[in-house]
Design a protein around this motif. Structure first.
Motif, PDB file in Angstrom:
ATOM      1  N   PRO A 162       0.895  -1.211  -0.089  1.00  0.00           N
ATOM      2  CA  PRO A 162      -0.197  -0.067  -0.019  1.00  0.00           C
ATOM      3  C   PRO A 162       0.965   1.375   0.020  1.00  0.00           C
ATOM      4  N   ALA A 163       2.070   1.233   0.858  1.00  0.00           N
ATOM      5  CA  ALA A 163       2.787   2.587   0.937  1.00  0.00           C
ATOM      6  C   ALA A 163       3.414   2.575  -0.359  1.00  0.00           C
ATOM      7  N   ALA A 164       3.796   1.697  -1.077  1.00  0.00           N
ATOM      8  CA  ALA A 164       4.637   1.594  -2.486  1.00  0.00           C
ATOM      9  C   ALA A 164       3.860   2.150  -3.403  1.00  0.00           C
ATOM     10  N   ALA A 165       2.521   1.719  -3.397  1.00  0.00           N
ATOM     11  CA  ALA A 165       1.586   2.051  -4.366  1.00  0.00           C
ATOM     12  C   ALA A 165       1.203   3.662  -4.359  1.00  0.00           C
ATOM     13  N   SER A 166       0.977   4.219  -3.121  1.00  0.00           N
ATOM     14  CA  SER A 166       0.643   5.494  -2.900  1.00  0.00           C
ATOM     15  C   SER A 166       1.914   6.325  -3.375  1.00  0.00           C
ATOM     16  N   MET A 167       3.171   5.921  -2.943  1.00  0.00           N
ATOM     17  CA  MET A 167       4.176   6.542  -3.367  1.00  0.00           C
ATOM     18  C   MET A 167       4.621   6.666  -4.843  1.00  0.00           C
ATOM     19  N   ALA A 168       4.091   5.643  -5.526  1.00  0.00           N
ATOM     20  CA  ALA A 168       4.259   5.334  -6.891  1.00  0.00           C
ATOM     21  C   ALA A 168       3.352   6.561  -7.615  1.00  0.00           C
ATOM     22  N   ARG A 169       2.220   6.750  -6.984  1.00  0.00           N
ATOM     23  CA  ARG A 169       1.207   7.357  -7.653  1.00  0.00           C
ATOM     24  C   ARG A 169       1.675   8.837  -7.614  1.00  0.00           C
ATOM     25  N   ARG A 170       2.117   9.381  -6.339  1.00  0.00           N
ATOM     26  CA  ARG A 170       2.799  10.713  -5.983  1.00  0.00           C
ATOM     27  C   ARG A 170       4.079  10.861  -6.747  1.00  0.00           C
ATOM     28  N   ALA A 171       4.728   9.802  -7.071  1.00  0.00           N
ATOM     29  CA  ALA A 171       6.055  10.029  -7.816  1.00  0.00           C
ATOM     30  C   ALA A 171       5.455  10.279  -9.218  1.00  0.00           C
ATOM     31  N   ARG A 172       4.840   9.761  -9.904  1.00  0.00           N
ATOM     32  CA  ARG A 172       4.100  10.327 -11.291  1.00  0.00           C
ATOM     33  C   ARG A 172       3.799  11.449 -11.277  1.00  0.00           C
ATOM     34  N   ARG A 173       2.924  11.857 -10.447  1.00  0.00           N
ATOM     35  CA  ARG A 173       2.401  13.247 -10.431  1.00  0.00           C
ATOM     36  C   ARG A 173       3.640  14.287 -10.180  1.00  0.00           C
ATOM     37  N   PHE A 174       4.342  13.922  -9.578  1.00  0.00           N
ATOM     38  CA  PHE A 174       5.669  14.844  -9.397  1.00  0.00           C
ATOM     39  C   PHE A 174       6.212  15.038 -10.657  1.00  0.00           C
ATOM     40  N   ALA A 175       6.522  13.940 -11.462  1.00  0.00           N
ATOM     41  CA  ALA A 175       7.172  13.851 -12.802  1.00  0.00           C
ATOM     42  C   ALA A 175       6.462  14.695 -13.587  1.00  0.00           C
ATOM     43  N   GLU A 176       5.109  14.365 -13.824  1.00  0.00           N
ATOM     44  CA  GLU A 176       4.266  15.165 -14.592  1.00  0.00           C
ATOM     45  C   GLU A 176       4.191  16.654 -14.316  1.00  0.00           C
ATOM     46  N   ASP A 177       4.271  16.990 -13.024  1.00  0.00           N
ATOM     47  CA  ASP A 177       4.056  18.407 -12.771  1.00  0.00           C
ATOM     48  C   ASP A 177       5.448  19.329 -12.904  1.00  0.00           C
TER      49      ASP A 177
END
Lengths: 294, 109
Positions: free
Chosen positions: A223-238
């Motif tokens: 669960p922690a890895a999944a939410s971290m991965a989502r935020r990582a992608r968002r960071f890369a997009e932004d």
């Protein structure tokens, strides 16, 4: 194919070479002093200035040269000088979201181009469940924790990052890891430089056995890895996406046409570029364009 | 048969094989095609001729089968995709080389 000329004060051109390569893809990139200036009557289709001082070489104002010019700026003074000269757009190179740059509240703010960016439109995120299925399909162990070797070939690095459950990532590969949504462990120095937070987009740990253990823990805590991965992608997009600023620069230079109404509407709705809807819209637009020409 | 589109632009098949080797997991080998050879010919008069004809036709039949596979298996689409990828790569490399050269000339004038 347009001719894109690079003009610079000696010693300032190398910094913008990567940006010029991206902007000028599909066109001919030349040196102003080597190609345009010596030949009488030679005119480029667009000009990229590596610094404000180089604008004086082109003339007293944009009207004199008569082609779109974009200029790299490093502070507000540069921005004001470039705008008063009459550039079509300005851009600045940024390291991350935390780095102070020219104000973005200004309407005529420079286009922010990440120094170490990725084209997030070309790289769809690979969610953790998909990674697990791909590992299983390819006969790879699950979980797969990697320390990605920065000296490996680009294909090995990207494949490792795309399939890993978690990875220890060196600075050069952080943008790619974030864009792919790989749960990553980075050093405190890298996190500081790029404005990443421990436990938010990445796990931060010193080099060595500690980072390996942290990556292994991260791979087990799904669960922690999944939410971290989502935020990582968002960071890369932004903050790390190259496609958008490069497209803005290409439009400013007249290298690509202005977006259609449909494209603008799809962008407003945040339609992912790789989506079927976008592809169909592009196909339909091509058909309409063909009809208009025949 | 090559699939017309890769799974993901970041994933390379050869790199996956190298990763599998490094990770130490058992490799997944795609089973080889079934042999096209038919049942053993019955012994007797004329069977020798039939078996000779079968042996002679074997390579031709397998070639026709493989050609049909190629034609129906999206080989052309895969090749086109590969050519498009190579063109894009060429455009990228050309732009990078030209930009570096232009930057070098501007810096050293």
């Amino acid at each position: 194919m347009a001719v894109v000329a690079l003009v610079a004060t000696p010693g300032r051109a190398a910094e913008v070479a990567d940006v010029v390569a991206l902007v000028g893809r599909g066109h001919r990139v030349v040196s102003w002093h080597h190609h345009v200036r010596p030949g009488r009557g030679r005119r480029p289709g667009a000009v990229v200035a590596a610094d404000v001082e180089a604008l004086e070489v082109l003339g007293s104002s944009a009207a004199e040269i008569g082609v779109p010019v974009v200029c790299r700026v490093i502070d507000q003074l540069d921005e004001t000088r470039a705008r008063s000269w009459g550039v079509t757009a300005t851009f600045c190179l940024v390291d991350g979201p935390g780095v102070p740059g020219p104000t973005t509240k200004d309407v005529a703010a420079p286009i922010r181009v990440p120094r170490r960016g990725v084209d997030t439109r070309a790289l769809a995120v690979i969610p953790l469940l998909t990674r697990s299925q791909l590992r299983s399909a390819h006969g790879l162990p699950d979980p797969l924790v990697l320390a990605v070797d920065p000296s490996a070939s680009p294909a090995d690095r990207s494949t490792g990052l795309a399939l890993a459950s978690a990875a220890v990532v060196s600075e050069d590969l952080v943008p790619l890891a974030l864009a792919l949504g790989t749960p990553s462990v980075v050093t405190p120095e890298v996190a500081d430089r790029m404005g990443l937070e421990d436990g938010n987009q990445v796990a931060v740990e010193g080099l060595g056995i500690d980072s390996d253990r942290r990556a292994a823990r991260l791979a087990r805590d799904q669960p922690a890895a999944a939410s971290m991965a989502r935020r990582a992608r968002r960071f890369a997009e932004d903050h790390l996406d190259l496609a958008r600023p490069v497209e803005q620069l290409q439009r400013a230079l007249g290298l690509i046409p202005a977006p259609s109404v449909i494209e603008r509407r799809l962008a407003e709705l945040s339609t992912p570029p790789s989506s079927r809807l976008n592809r169909r819209a592009a196909e339909a637009m091509t058909l309409f364009t063909l009809e208009a020409h025949t | 048969m090559t699939s017309p589109e890769p799974i993901h632009p970041a994933i390379d098949d050869d790199a996956v094989a190298r990763l599998r080797q490094r990770a130490g997991a058992p490799s997944v080998e795609v089973s080889a095609n079934e042999s096209v050879a038919g049942p053993e010919p019955a012994a007797g008069a004329g069977s020798k001729l039939r078996s000779t004809a079968r042996r002679a036709a074997g390579p031709v039949v397998s070639r026709v089968r493989s050609e049909l596979d190629r034609a129906t298996g999206g080989e052309v689409a895969a090749l086109r995709a590969e050519v498009a990828e190579l063109r894009a790569e060429l455009a990228r490399l050309r732009a990078e080389q030209q930009a570096v050269l232009a930057a070098f000339r501007e810096d050293r004038r």
